[in-house]
Motif scaffolding. Structure first.
Motif, short mmCIF file in Angstrom:
data_model
loop_
_atom_site.label_atom_id
_atom_site.label_comp_id
_atom_site.label_asym_id
_atom_site.label_seq_id
_atom_site.Cartn_x
_atom_site.Cartn_y
_atom_site.Cartn_z
N LYS A 24 0.86 -1.17 0.00
CA LYS A 24 0.00 0.00 0.00
C LYS A 24 0.90 1.23 0.00
O LYS A 24 1.83 1.32 0.80
CB LYS A 24 -0.90 0.00 1.24
CG LYS A 24 -1.94 1.06 1.23
CD LYS A 24 -2.90 0.87 2.40
CE LYS A 24 -4.10 1.77 2.26
NZ LYS A 24 -5.07 1.52 3.32
N VAL A 25 0.62 2.15 -0.92
CA VAL A 25 1.37 3.39 -1.01
C VAL A 25 0.44 4.43 -1.63
O VAL A 25 -0.38 4.10 -2.50
CB VAL A 25 2.68 3.22 -1.82
CG1 VAL A 25 2.40 2.83 -3.26
CG2 VAL A 25 3.56 4.45 -1.75
N PHE A 26 0.50 5.65 -1.16
CA PHE A 26 -0.35 6.74 -1.65
C PHE A 26 -1.84 6.38 -1.50
O PHE A 26 -2.67 6.82 -2.28
CB PHE A 26 -0.05 7.08 -3.11
CG PHE A 26 1.41 7.28 -3.41
CD1 PHE A 26 2.17 8.22 -2.72
CD2 PHE A 26 2.05 6.51 -4.36
CE1 PHE A 26 3.52 8.40 -2.99
CE2 PHE A 26 3.40 6.68 -4.64
CZ PHE A 26 4.13 7.62 -3.95
N GLY A 27 -2.16 5.53 -0.52
CA GLY A 27 -3.55 5.17 -0.26
C GLY A 27 -4.12 4.13 -1.21
O GLY A 27 -5.31 3.84 -1.17
N TYR A 45 7.91 -4.72 -11.30
CA TYR A 45 7.14 -3.49 -11.35
C TYR A 45 5.88 -3.65 -10.51
O TYR A 45 5.41 -4.77 -10.28
CB TYR A 45 6.80 -3.11 -12.79
CG TYR A 45 5.97 -4.13 -13.52
CD1 TYR A 45 4.60 -3.95 -13.67
CD2 TYR A 45 6.54 -5.26 -14.07
CE1 TYR A 45 3.82 -4.88 -14.34
CE2 TYR A 45 5.78 -6.21 -14.75
CZ TYR A 45 4.42 -6.01 -14.88
OH TYR A 45 3.65 -6.94 -15.53
N LEU A 46 5.35 -2.55 -10.03
CA LEU A 46 4.13 -2.55 -9.22
C LEU A 46 2.93 -2.25 -10.10
O LEU A 46 2.94 -1.31 -10.90
CB LEU A 46 4.23 -1.49 -8.11
CG LEU A 46 5.16 -1.85 -6.95
CD1 LEU A 46 5.43 -0.63 -6.09
CD2 LEU A 46 4.57 -2.96 -6.11
N VAL A 47 1.88 -3.05 -9.92
CA VAL A 47 0.66 -2.90 -10.70
C VAL A 47 -0.50 -2.61 -9.75
O VAL A 47 -0.66 -3.27 -8.71
CB VAL A 47 0.36 -4.19 -11.50
CG1 VAL A 47 -0.96 -4.09 -12.23
CG2 VAL A 47 1.49 -4.48 -12.46
N SER A 48 -1.33 -1.64 -10.10
CA SER A 48 -2.49 -1.27 -9.30
C SER A 48 -3.47 -2.44 -9.23
O SER A 48 -3.83 -3.02 -10.25
CB SER A 48 -3.19 -0.06 -9.92
OG SER A 48 -4.45 0.14 -9.31
N GLU A 96 3.80 -3.12 3.41
CA GLU A 96 3.40 -4.45 2.92
C GLU A 96 2.03 -4.81 3.48
O GLU A 96 1.75 -4.60 4.65
CB GLU A 96 4.42 -5.51 3.34
CG GLU A 96 4.10 -6.88 2.78
CD GLU A 96 5.13 -7.94 3.12
OE1 GLU A 96 4.82 -9.11 2.91
OE2 GLU A 96 6.22 -7.59 3.61
N ILE A 97 1.18 -5.34 2.62
CA ILE A 97 -0.14 -5.79 3.04
C ILE A 97 -0.02 -7.27 3.38
O ILE A 97 0.35 -8.09 2.54
CB ILE A 97 -1.18 -5.57 1.93
CG1 ILE A 97 -1.27 -4.08 1.62
CG2 ILE A 97 -2.53 -6.13 2.35
CD1 ILE A 97 -2.11 -3.76 0.40
N VAL A 98 -0.29 -7.60 4.62
CA VAL A 98 -0.13 -8.97 5.11
C VAL A 98 -1.45 -9.72 5.00
O VAL A 98 -2.49 -9.20 5.38
CB VAL A 98 0.34 -8.96 6.58
CG1 VAL A 98 0.46 -10.37 7.13
CG2 VAL A 98 1.66 -8.21 6.71
N ASP A 99 -1.40 -10.94 4.49
CA ASP A 99 -2.56 -11.82 4.51
C ASP A 99 -2.53 -12.54 5.85
O ASP A 99 -1.91 -13.58 6.01
CB ASP A 99 -2.53 -12.82 3.35
CG ASP A 99 -3.77 -13.69 3.29
OD1 ASP A 99 -4.60 -13.65 4.24
OD2 ASP A 99 -3.92 -14.42 2.30
N TRP A 100 -3.19 -11.95 6.85
CA TRP A 100 -3.13 -12.45 8.22
C TRP A 100 -3.69 -13.86 8.36
O TRP A 100 -3.36 -14.58 9.29
CB TRP A 100 -3.83 -11.48 9.17
CG TRP A 100 -3.06 -10.20 9.31
CD1 TRP A 100 -3.34 -9.02 8.71
CD2 TRP A 100 -1.86 -9.99 10.06
NE1 TRP A 100 -2.39 -8.07 9.05
CE2 TRP A 100 -1.47 -8.65 9.88
CE3 TRP A 100 -1.07 -10.82 10.86
CZ2 TRP A 100 -0.34 -8.11 10.48
CZ3 TRP A 100 0.06 -10.28 11.46
CH2 TRP A 100 0.42 -8.94 11.27
N HIS A 101 -4.52 -14.30 7.41
CA HIS A 101 -5.04 -15.67 7.46
C HIS A 101 -3.92 -16.70 7.28
O HIS A 101 -4.06 -17.85 7.70
CB HIS A 101 -6.09 -15.89 6.36
CG HIS A 101 -7.36 -15.16 6.61
ND1 HIS A 101 -7.68 -13.99 5.95
CD2 HIS A 101 -8.38 -15.42 7.45
CE1 HIS A 101 -8.86 -13.58 6.37
NE2 HIS A 101 -9.30 -14.40 7.28
#
Length: 125
Positions: free
Chosen positions: A17-20, A35-38, A61-66
């Protein structure tokens, strides 16, 4: 974390997550670049933001807590500023729970939910 920490081959497939907005790190066709893709539009991040913004943006970093194992080291916070060391207990009702007082599943009976949580990285406080 900064862009140079994100843009590594070992991070391909991870979400940030960056810039919301949320992005996924993909491998280039040449299998030598990334590269980063939306996640929303499929656009390359470089088509949306200028180089200066990309270089100095703060990536999370967005974590998949599951998928996180019980007793994994995490950092938790009420404010997002002061972080406390804990061990992961569970992910339930869209909330991260950590064992109270630094206990683990072996030694603890109680866990609490936290507003902010992130995976612990060696050397991070």
């Amino acid at each position: 974390m900064k862009a140079e920490e994100v843009m590594k081959m070992e991070n391909v497939g991870k979400k940030y997550k960056v810039f919301g907005k949320e992005f996924t790190l993909k491998m280039g066709v040449d299998e030598k670049s990334v590269y980063l893709v939306s996640d929303d539009t499929g656009e390359d991040i470089e088509d949306i933001y200028n180089f200066y913004s990309l270089l100095y943006g703060e990536y999370e970093e967005i974590v998949d807590w599951h998928k996180v194992d019980v007793d994994t080291k995490i950092l938790v916070s009420v404010s997002g500023k002061n972080w406390e060391k804990r061990y992961f207990a569970k992910y339930e009702y869209n909330s991260v729970y950590a064992w109270d007082y630094g206990a683990t599943s072996y030694s603890g009976n109680h866990c609490s939910t936290w507003r902010y949580a992130k995976l612990y990285e060696e050397g991070e406080e």
